[in-house]
Motif scaffolding. Sequence first.
Motif, PDB file in Angstrom:
ATOM      1  N   LEU A  23      -0.385 -28.746  24.101  1.00 18.97           N
ATOM      2  CA  LEU A  23      -0.397 -27.693  22.703  1.00 18.97           C
ATOM      3  C   LEU A  23       0.615 -26.671  22.868  1.00 18.97           C
ATOM      4  CD1 LEU A  23      -1.209 -27.469  19.940  1.00 18.97           C
ATOM      5  CD2 LEU A  23      -3.037 -26.274  20.724  1.00 18.97           C
ATOM      6  N   LEU A  24       0.448 -25.961  24.000  1.00 15.99           N
ATOM      7  CA  LEU A  24       1.285 -24.785  24.362  1.00 15.99           C
ATOM      8  C   LEU A  24       2.871 -25.099  24.480  1.00 15.99           C
ATOM      9  CD1 LEU A  24       1.596 -21.739  24.995  1.00 15.99           C
ATOM     10  CD2 LEU A  24       1.009 -22.263  27.598  1.00 15.99           C
ATOM     11  N   ASP A  25       3.214 -26.278  25.057  1.00 16.78           N
ATOM     12  CA  ASP A  25       4.465 -26.640  25.288  1.00 16.78           C
ATOM     13  C   ASP A  25       4.980 -27.045  24.006  1.00 16.78           C
ATOM     14  OD1 ASP A  25       4.432 -26.489  28.046  1.00 16.78           O
ATOM     15  OD2 ASP A  25       3.565 -28.845  28.231  1.00 16.78           O
ATOM     16  N   ILE A  26       4.135 -27.805  22.981  1.00 20.71           N
ATOM     17  CA  ILE A  26       4.714 -28.067  21.645  1.00 20.71           C
ATOM     18  C   ILE A  26       5.068 -26.718  20.891  1.00 20.71           C
ATOM     19  CG2 ILE A  26       4.108 -29.223  19.640  1.00 20.71           C
ATOM     20  CD1 ILE A  26       2.446 -30.852  21.441  1.00 20.71           C
ATOM     21  N   LEU A  27       3.850 -25.948  21.076  1.00 19.42           N
ATOM     22  CA  LEU A  27       4.205 -24.622  20.328  1.00 19.42           C
ATOM     23  C   LEU A  27       5.549 -23.741  20.736  1.00 19.42           C
ATOM     24  CD1 LEU A  27       0.317 -23.424  19.615  1.00 19.42           C
ATOM     25  CD2 LEU A  27       2.135 -24.410  17.909  1.00 19.42           C
ATOM     26  N   MET A  28       5.597 -23.484  21.877  1.00 13.05           N
ATOM     27  CA  MET A  28       6.408 -23.021  22.528  1.00 13.05           C
ATOM     28  C   MET A  28       8.079 -23.468  22.017  1.00 13.05           C
ATOM     29  SD  MET A  28       5.300 -20.188  23.724  1.00 13.05           S
ATOM     30  CE  MET A  28       6.404 -19.669  24.932  1.00 13.05           C
ATOM     31  N   GLU A  29       7.903 -24.990  22.157  1.00 12.86           N
ATOM     32  CA  GLU A  29       9.481 -25.706  21.985  1.00 12.86           C
ATOM     33  C   GLU A  29       9.686 -25.411  20.601  1.00 12.86           C
ATOM     34  OE1 GLU A  29      12.925 -27.294  22.428  1.00 12.86           O
ATOM     35  OE2 GLU A  29      11.531 -26.626  23.933  1.00 12.86           O
ATOM     36  N   ARG A  30       8.737 -25.536  19.589  1.00 13.93           N
ATOM     37  CA  ARG A  30       8.871 -25.927  18.319  1.00 13.93           C
ATOM     38  C   ARG A  30       9.271 -24.351  17.594  1.00 13.93           C
ATOM     39  NH1 ARG A  30       9.865 -25.340  13.463  1.00 13.93           N
ATOM     40  NH2 ARG A  30       9.045 -26.254  11.685  1.00 13.93           N
ATOM     41  N   PHE A  31       8.528 -23.427  17.996  1.00 11.21           N
ATOM     42  CA  PHE A  31       8.509 -21.995  17.225  1.00 11.21           C
ATOM     43  C   PHE A  31       9.355 -21.066  18.278  1.00 11.21           C
ATOM     44  CE2 PHE A  31       4.949 -24.071  15.372  1.00 11.21           C
ATOM     45  CZ  PHE A  31       5.164 -24.137  14.232  1.00 11.21           C
ATOM     46  N   LYS A  32       9.828 -21.428  19.185  1.00  9.24           N
ATOM     47  CA  LYS A  32      10.456 -20.353  20.143  1.00  9.24           C
ATOM     48  C   LYS A  32      11.612 -19.328  19.581  1.00  9.24           C
ATOM     49  CE  LYS A  32      13.886 -23.585  22.292  1.00  9.24           C
ATOM     50  NZ  LYS A  32      14.339 -24.215  23.339  1.00  9.24           N
ATOM     51  N   ASP A  33      12.121 -19.738  18.675  1.00  5.53           N
ATOM     52  CA  ASP A  33      13.188 -19.050  17.938  1.00  5.53           C
ATOM     53  C   ASP A  33      12.782 -18.390  16.824  1.00  5.53           C
ATOM     54  OD1 ASP A  33      15.107 -19.710  19.856  1.00  5.53           O
ATOM     55  OD2 ASP A  33      15.668 -21.620  18.704  1.00  5.53           O
ATOM     56  N   ASP A  34      11.492 -19.010  16.135  1.00  5.20           N
ATOM     57  CA  ASP A  34      11.130 -18.347  14.702  1.00  5.20           C
ATOM     58  C   ASP A  34      10.030 -17.376  14.906  1.00  5.20           C
ATOM     59  OD1 ASP A  34      12.878 -20.312  13.641  1.00  5.20           O
ATOM     60  OD2 ASP A  34      11.359 -21.995  13.549  1.00  5.20           O
ATOM     61  N   LEU A  35       9.224 -17.692  16.015  1.00  5.66           N
ATOM     62  CA  LEU A  35       7.868 -16.842  16.042  1.00  5.66           C
ATOM     63  C   LEU A  35       7.918 -15.994  17.127  1.00  5.66           C
ATOM     64  CD1 LEU A  35       5.269 -19.348  14.717  1.00  5.66           C
ATOM     65  CD2 LEU A  35       6.206 -17.526  13.354  1.00  5.66           C
ATOM     66  N   PRO A  36       7.447 -14.747  17.253  1.00  4.73           N
ATOM     67  CA  PRO A  36       7.218 -14.084  18.547  1.00  4.73           C
ATOM     68  C   PRO A  36       6.256 -14.626  19.314  1.00  4.73           C
ATOM     69  CG  PRO A  36       6.207 -12.856  16.641  1.00  4.73           C
ATOM     70  CD  PRO A  36       6.913 -14.059  16.239  1.00  4.73           C
ATOM     71  N   TYR A  37       6.187 -14.133  20.698  1.00 10.68           N
ATOM     72  CA  TYR A  37       5.347 -15.066  21.529  1.00 10.68           C
ATOM     73  C   TYR A  37       3.891 -14.511  21.466  1.00 10.68           C
ATOM     74  CZ  TYR A  37       2.916 -16.031  26.113  1.00 10.68           C
ATOM     75  OH  TYR A  37       2.122 -16.592  26.741  1.00 10.68           O
ATOM     76  N   GLY A  38       3.795 -13.272  20.805  1.00  9.11           N
ATOM     77  CA  GLY A  38       2.400 -12.685  20.727  1.00  9.11           C
ATOM     78  C   GLY A  38       1.532 -13.558  19.469  1.00  9.11           C
ATOM     79  N   TYR A  39       2.649 -14.096  18.482  1.00  8.62           N
ATOM     80  CA  TYR A  39       1.716 -14.867  17.577  1.00  8.62           C
ATOM     81  C   TYR A  39       1.195 -16.247  18.040  1.00  8.62           C
ATOM     82  CZ  TYR A  39       1.203 -17.276  13.038  1.00  8.62           C
ATOM     83  OH  TYR A  39       0.672 -18.006  12.060  1.00  8.62           O
ATOM     84  N   ILE A  40       2.147 -17.121  18.576  1.00 11.90           N
ATOM     85  CA  ILE A  40       1.748 -18.104  19.357  1.00 11.90           C
ATOM     86  C   ILE A  40       0.530 -17.938  20.211  1.00 11.90           C
ATOM     87  CG2 ILE A  40       2.577 -20.023  20.980  1.00 11.90           C
ATOM     88  CD1 ILE A  40       5.322 -19.496  19.877  1.00 11.90           C
ATOM     89  N   ASN A  41       0.457 -16.900  21.116  1.00  8.11           N
ATOM     90  CA  ASN A  41      -0.720 -16.563  21.745  1.00  8.11           C
ATOM     91  C   ASN A  41      -1.984 -16.507  21.113  1.00  8.11           C
ATOM     92  OD1 ASN A  41      -2.087 -16.125  24.432  1.00  8.11           O
ATOM     93  ND2 ASN A  41      -1.469 -14.065  24.501  1.00  8.11           N
ATOM     94  N   GLU A  42      -1.709 -15.674  20.014  1.00  2.91           N
ATOM     95  CA  GLU A  42      -2.852 -15.527  19.090  1.00  2.91           C
ATOM     96  C   GLU A  42      -3.531 -16.789  18.387  1.00  2.91           C
ATOM     97  OE1 GLU A  42      -1.897 -12.354  16.303  1.00  2.91           O
ATOM     98  OE2 GLU A  42      -1.749 -11.057  17.754  1.00  2.91           O
ATOM     99  N   GLU A  43      -2.457 -17.688  18.356  1.00  2.00           N
ATOM    100  CA  GLU A  43      -2.740 -18.876  17.549  1.00  2.00           C
ATOM    101  C   GLU A  43      -3.770 -19.783  18.397  1.00  2.00           C
ATOM    102  OE1 GLU A  43      -2.734 -19.974  14.300  1.00  2.00           O
ATOM    103  OE2 GLU A  43      -2.219 -18.155  13.805  1.00  2.00           O
ATOM    104  N   LEU A  44      -3.231 -19.786  19.618  1.00  2.00           N
ATOM    105  CA  LEU A  44      -3.785 -20.617  20.619  1.00  2.00           C
ATOM    106  C   LEU A  44      -5.198 -20.051  20.943  1.00  2.00           C
ATOM    107  CD1 LEU A  44      -1.009 -21.475  23.337  1.00  2.00           C
ATOM    108  CD2 LEU A  44      -2.305 -23.078  21.778  1.00  2.00           C
ATOM    109  N   ALA A  45      -5.479 -18.623  21.264  1.00  2.00           N
ATOM    110  CA  ALA A  45      -6.409 -18.139  21.254  1.00  2.00           C
ATOM    111  C   ALA A  45      -7.742 -18.610  20.255  1.00  2.00           C
ATOM    112  CB  ALA A  45      -6.576 -16.561  21.387  1.00  2.00           C
ATOM    113  N   SER A  46      -7.218 -18.548  18.899  1.00  2.00           N
ATOM    114  CA  SER A  46      -8.082 -18.951  17.916  1.00  2.00           C
ATOM    115  C   SER A  46      -8.598 -20.332  18.183  1.00  2.00           C
ATOM    116  CB  SER A  46      -7.323 -18.803  16.627  1.00  2.00           C
ATOM    117  OG  SER A  46      -7.134 -17.204  16.365  1.00  2.00           O
ATOM    118  N   ILE A  47      -7.458 -21.321  18.227  1.00  2.00           N
ATOM    119  CA  ILE A  47      -7.909 -22.728  18.301  1.00  2.00           C
ATOM    120  C   ILE A  47      -8.804 -22.987  19.645  1.00  2.00           C
ATOM    121  CG2 ILE A  47      -6.927 -25.005  19.195  1.00  2.00           C
ATOM    122  CD1 ILE A  47      -4.378 -24.088  17.567  1.00  2.00           C
ATOM    123  N   LEU A  48      -8.594 -22.203  20.855  1.00  2.00           N
ATOM    124  CA  LEU A  48      -9.413 -22.444  22.111  1.00  2.00           C
ATOM    125  C   LEU A  48     -11.007 -21.754  21.861  1.00  2.00           C
ATOM    126  CD1 LEU A  48      -6.697 -21.645  24.896  1.00  2.00           C
ATOM    127  CD2 LEU A  48      -7.712 -24.048  24.022  1.00  2.00           C
TER     128      LEU A  48
END
Length: 128
Positions: A23-48
Amino acid sequence: MKRQSCDETSGDSDFGIKKKSTLLDILMERFKDDLPYGYINEELASILTAGHHTLTCFLSSILYELSKHEDIQQKLFEEVSSIIENVNCISTQNINALLYMECVVKEGLRMYSPVPFVERILDCDTEW
């Protein structure tokens, strides 16, 4: 009977082999240019966190029910013991052979749904 080791399972154990992207690989690849890393990290923390919470609540409920029903607990223990007594590690094939455990888990999911269903009744008509 000789105990079977992980090396002797002739490839039926697929634990630890990366077949798909995480899931992390998919999110990083999909949103690497659109979203800041912190946002992806927060979303993953919520899911986990949500996954961890629902799993622990479910397992607690199943263990509670097993403690109340010793006959089911004994039958489940006998099934698990019979499946894993000749192996040093558990493989996917071993897990698929646990049919009674599957029934116990499904009944637990029926009794203690991890996602509650809330029904609502309207008191008055609604206009869109």
